[in-house]
Design an enzyme around this catalytic site. Structure first.
Site, PDB file in Angstrom:
ATOM      1  CG  HIS A   1      -5.929  -8.094   9.488  1.00  0.00           C
ATOM      2  ND1 HIS A   1      -4.651  -8.580   9.677  1.00  0.00           N
ATOM      3  CD2 HIS A   1      -5.995  -7.695   8.187  1.00  0.00           C
ATOM      4  CE1 HIS A   1      -3.990  -8.482   8.528  1.00  0.00           C
ATOM      5  NE2 HIS A   1      -4.779  -7.943   7.618  1.00  0.00           N
TER       6      HIS A   1
ATOM      7  CG  ASN B   1      -1.288  -6.606   6.603  1.00  0.00           C
ATOM      8  OD1 ASN B   1      -1.371  -7.730   7.093  1.00  0.00           O
ATOM      9  ND2 ASN B   1      -2.206  -6.127   5.780  1.00  0.00           N
TER      10      ASN B   1
ATOM     11  CB  CYS C   1      -6.091 -10.661   6.222  1.00  0.00           C
ATOM     12  SG  CYS C   1      -4.994 -10.037   4.978  1.00  0.00           S
TER      13      CYS C   1
HETATM   14  O1  UT7 Z   1      -4.451  -7.083   4.854  1.00  0.00           O
HETATM   15  C1  UT7 Z   1      -5.239  -7.330   3.740  1.00  0.00           C
HETATM   16  C2  UT7 Z   1      -6.090  -6.220   3.395  1.00  0.00           C
HETATM   17  N1  UT7 Z   1      -5.295  -5.126   2.893  1.00  0.00           N
HETATM   18  C3  UT7 Z   1      -5.709  -3.904   3.116  1.00  0.00           C
HETATM   19  O2  UT7 Z   1      -6.686  -3.716   3.800  1.00  0.00           O
HETATM   20  C4  UT7 Z   1      -4.968  -2.771   2.449  1.00  0.00           C
HETATM   21  C5  UT7 Z   1      -5.950  -1.739   2.002  1.00  0.00           C
HETATM   22  N2  UT7 Z   1      -5.378  -0.652   1.231  1.00  0.00           N
HETATM   23  C6  UT7 Z   1      -4.497   0.234   1.738  1.00  0.00           C
HETATM   24  O3  UT7 Z   1      -4.085   0.123   2.875  1.00  0.00           O
HETATM   25  C7  UT7 Z   1      -4.124   1.419   0.889  1.00  0.00           C
HETATM   26  O4  UT7 Z   1      -4.889   1.420  -0.287  1.00  0.00           O
HETATM   27  C8  UT7 Z   1      -2.613   1.461   0.517  1.00  0.00           C
HETATM   28  C9  UT7 Z   1      -1.787   1.813   1.755  1.00  0.00           C
HETATM   29  C10 UT7 Z   1      -2.164   0.183  -0.108  1.00  0.00           C
HETATM   30  C11 UT7 Z   1      -2.364   2.572  -0.506  1.00  0.00           C
HETATM   31  O5  UT7 Z   1      -2.780   3.811  -0.005  1.00  0.00           O
HETATM   32  P1  UT7 Z   1      -3.757   4.744  -0.858  1.00  0.00           P
HETATM   33  O6  UT7 Z   1      -3.932   5.954  -0.073  1.00  0.00           O
HETATM   34  O7  UT7 Z   1      -4.954   3.934  -1.214  1.00  0.00           O
HETATM   35  O8  UT7 Z   1      -2.859   5.070  -2.138  1.00  0.00           O
HETATM   36  P2  UT7 Z   1      -3.116   4.732  -3.671  1.00  0.00           P
HETATM   37  O9  UT7 Z   1      -2.929   3.270  -3.944  1.00  0.00           O
HETATM   38  O10 UT7 Z   1      -4.384   5.386  -4.106  1.00  0.00           O
HETATM   39  O11 UT7 Z   1      -1.890   5.482  -4.316  1.00  0.00           O
HETATM   40  C12 UT7 Z   1      -1.754   6.907  -4.219  1.00  0.00           C
HETATM   41  C13 UT7 Z   1      -0.428   7.294  -4.831  1.00  0.00           C
HETATM   42  C14 UT7 Z   1      -0.195   6.712  -6.234  1.00  0.00           C
HETATM   43  O12 UT7 Z   1       0.478   7.671  -6.998  1.00  0.00           O
HETATM   44  P3  UT7 Z   1      -0.321   8.597  -8.047  1.00  0.00           P
HETATM   45  O13 UT7 Z   1      -0.964   7.638  -9.018  1.00  0.00           O
HETATM   46  O14 UT7 Z   1      -1.321   9.376  -7.225  1.00  0.00           O
HETATM   47  O15 UT7 Z   1       0.751   9.438  -8.646  1.00  0.00           O
HETATM   48  C15 UT7 Z   1       0.740   5.564  -5.984  1.00  0.00           C
HETATM   49  O16 UT7 Z   1       1.547   5.241  -7.067  1.00  0.00           O
HETATM   50  O17 UT7 Z   1       0.667   6.823  -4.032  1.00  0.00           O
HETATM   51  C16 UT7 Z   1       1.573   6.085  -4.845  1.00  0.00           C
HETATM   52  N3  UT7 Z   1       2.178   5.034  -4.030  1.00  0.00           N
HETATM   53  C17 UT7 Z   1       3.278   5.217  -3.292  1.00  0.00           C
HETATM   54  N4  UT7 Z   1       4.079   6.288  -3.116  1.00  0.00           N
HETATM   55  C18 UT7 Z   1       5.121   6.156  -2.285  1.00  0.00           C
HETATM   56  C19 UT7 Z   1       1.738   3.762  -3.841  1.00  0.00           C
HETATM   57  N5  UT7 Z   1       2.550   3.113  -2.987  1.00  0.00           N
HETATM   58  C20 UT7 Z   1       3.511   3.996  -2.635  1.00  0.00           C
HETATM   59  C21 UT7 Z   1       4.627   3.920  -1.774  1.00  0.00           C
HETATM   60  N6  UT7 Z   1       5.411   5.024  -1.632  1.00  0.00           N
HETATM   61  N7  UT7 Z   1       4.931   2.813  -1.099  1.00  0.00           N
END
Ligand code: UT7
Length: 333
Positions: free
Chosen positions: A260, A290, A115
């Site tokens: 980014h 992204n 990135c």
């Molecule tokens: O570009 C390089 C750098 N990358 C970044 O900076 C990305 C940084 N991270 C993020 O943007 C976020 O962490 C994400 C968007 C990837 C995820 O969001 P989050 O609010 O951190 O969610 P999480 O990973 O803590 O997941 C919360 C819940 C989980 O379910 P449970 O365990 O609470 O039941 C996941 O399984 O959301 C679930 N989940 C989804 N649900 C629906 C994860 N992905 C999805 C999805 N659709 N696509």
């Protein structure tokens, strides 16, 4: 010593739009979840049928940037190409860009900083120009990462975020030391390499292993989303502060911040942290997702097209991502 300045910008994104609704048909996700957590509404995916790859998209963006710079491919002295989704494991994509653009045998360097690739790329090009070695350097970043994603529910935390596209700039020598790239700031922290990585192909377990082991997920990218998120908000801010401090600027001096496009929530956090208005921050993650190395390059090209940057404006580019790598570029336009 010379300075380097942006004299042309260009971008290219594939035609194929993939909406959140389209994704919810192939995995368990929803438009609400994706928009609420990331701000993304749709992204572009490269077309296999059209043979779109990182290097073909890079070449298209570069052609536009070179034309807008008022140059031809013959005027470019060196290529810096940033991607994490090159057409081949080796050679790197820079040579393909060189070939596709019909350039003579100039050097082509691949940057592997994910990135932060475009930030690293600008910094490398800037050094070549500052020392007088080259006059016009093409810095191009492109990703065709949709082909790498696990598009099942198992891979949804990454599959909904990442998209494809390319952006390019021509950096050129200027004798005005107050213009162009004022400073660049690069960092890495390899202890977190595996928090956001694609660990195969890997010479220690080559393709045969993959074929024999159907459970091996190392050919899909992995991301510890919440961990990356926490580091991103801190490192973005640090990189911006470092750049502002070096130039004796404060946040009020920023005319346009192009972060980014990792997640709209990260951009909004940074915007709030520096008390910037909506007009001072450029975001386009809503329509492209992204696009990793390409994201700042595409956003910069769009911002220029939309006349959001005027002569003498202070433009700040900042990135954080896999590596971890992060950094910033401070420009006076
Ligand atoms: O570009 C390089 C750098 N990358 C970044 O900076 C990305 C940084 N991270 C993020 O943007 C976020 O962490 C994400 C968007 C990837 C995820 O969001 P989050 O609010 O951190 O969610 P999480 O990973 O803590 O997941 C919360 C819940 C989980 O379910 P449970 O365990 O609470 O039941 C996941 O399984 O959301 C679930 N989940 C989804 N649900 C629906 C994860 N992905 C999805 C999805 N659709 N696509």
């Amino acid at each position: 010593m010379f300075n380097s300045k942006v004299i042309g910008t260009g971008h290219y994104v594939p035609e194929k739009k993939v909406t959140n609704e389209d994704l919810s048909e192939i995995m368990e996700t929803s438009d609400d979840w994706i928009q609420e957590r990331t701000g993304i509404k749709e992204r572009r995916w490269a077309s296999k049928e059209l043979g779109e790859t990182a290097s073909t998209m890079a070449a298209k963006a570069s052609e536009i940037a070179i034309k807008k710079a008022g140059l031809t491919h013959k005027d470019i002295d060196f290529i810096v190409f940033a991607t994490l989704s090159p057409d081949y494991y080796f050679p790197g994509g820079g040579v393909q860009v060189q070939h596709l653009l019909g350039m003579h045998t100039i050097g082509a360097l691949d940057v592997r900083a994910q990135c932060s690739g475009f930030i690293y790329g600008i910094s490398v090009a800037d050094q070549f120009i500052k020392t007088g070695m080259y006059k016009n350097v093409l810095v191009v970043a492109a990703e065709a990462q949709s082909g790498l994603l696990d598009k099942s529910t198992r891979g949804r935390n990454m599959a909904v975020i990442f998209g494809d596209g390319a952006g390019a700039i021509v950096l050129s020598r200027t004798e005005d030391n107050n213009k162009g790239v004022l400073s660049t700031h690069l960092h890495s922290e390899g202890q977190y390499a595996e928090e956001l990585a694609l660990t195969s192909p890997n010479p220690s377990k080559w393709v045969k292993h993959f074929k024999d082991d159907k459970e091996d997920l190392s050919y899909f990218p992995y991301m510890n989303g919440p961990f990356v998120f926490k580091h991103a908000v801190t490192r973005f801010s640090e990189a911006i502060v470092e750049g502002l401090d070096q130039n004796n600027f404060s946040a009020e001096d920023i005319d346009l911040l192009i972060p980014h496009q990792a997640n709209l929530r990260i951009s909004q956090f940074v915007q709030k942290r520096f008390k910037l208005s909506d007009n001072q921050v450029y975001n386009n993650i809503q329509k492209y997702g992204n696009t990793t190395a390409a994201s700042i390059a595409i956003a910069l090209s769009e911002a220029v097209e939309q006349n959001k940057i005027k002569e003498n404006d202070i433009v700040v580019l900042a990135a954080f991502g896999s590596g971890f790598t992060w950094g910033s570029v401070i420009l006076r336009w």
